[in-house]
Scaffold this motif. Sequence first.
Motif, short mmCIF file in Angstrom:
data_model
loop_
_atom_site.label_atom_id
_atom_site.label_comp_id
_atom_site.label_asym_id
_atom_site.label_seq_id
_atom_site.Cartn_x
_atom_site.Cartn_y
_atom_site.Cartn_z
N ARG A 25 -3.33 8.11 6.56
CA ARG A 25 -2.97 8.02 5.30
C ARG A 25 -3.37 9.27 4.50
N LEU A 29 2.76 10.98 1.12
CA LEU A 29 3.37 9.83 0.30
C LEU A 29 2.51 9.32 -0.73
N ASP A 31 0.74 6.77 -3.12
CA ASP A 31 0.05 5.48 -2.94
C ASP A 31 0.79 4.22 -2.68
N ALA A 32 1.76 4.17 -3.68
CA ALA A 32 2.57 2.94 -3.70
C ALA A 32 3.22 2.67 -2.30
N VAL A 33 3.63 3.66 -1.55
CA VAL A 33 4.05 3.36 0.10
C VAL A 33 3.18 3.01 0.81
N TRP A 34 1.94 3.72 0.55
CA TRP A 34 0.69 3.46 1.66
C TRP A 34 0.24 1.99 1.52
N ASP A 35 0.49 1.71 0.15
CA ASP A 35 -0.28 0.39 -0.21
C ASP A 35 0.63 -0.88 0.34
N LYS A 36 1.61 -0.75 0.78
CA LYS A 36 2.75 -1.73 1.42
C LYS A 36 2.33 -2.07 2.71
#
Length: 114
Positions: A25, A29, A31-36
């Motif tokens: 992480r 990218l 956070d919205a992408v990582w959070d998925k």
Amino acid sequence: MRSIAEWYYTSDRIRVNALCPSIVRTEILPDAVWDKLPENAFTPLNVITKVVLMFIDGEIITDSNGKMASKVYGETVVPSSDKFYLNDMPEFCDELHGSVVQGTEVRRMIDALE
């Protein structure tokens, strides 16, 4: 790495290795992408740092499965989640691929210049 690792180590003791981390992480990218992604999919930075420090210190690396590297250069380490693994060098895709990669080895290029 195939082209330079042995040459640099045998001629100047420069260790060339490959670090191929899984998902780390970063800010690349949002956070919205990582959070998925599931949290356990990420490789923590401390695992990456541990491998880098082993490379810097010139340690013979033992991976999370207990596999020990045969040398301090030309190794590929793949961190994944909280573990890391030594990967064997893959076979060449075909004869052309093998000849191209082998032709770019530093030793061969120097020999060709002489």
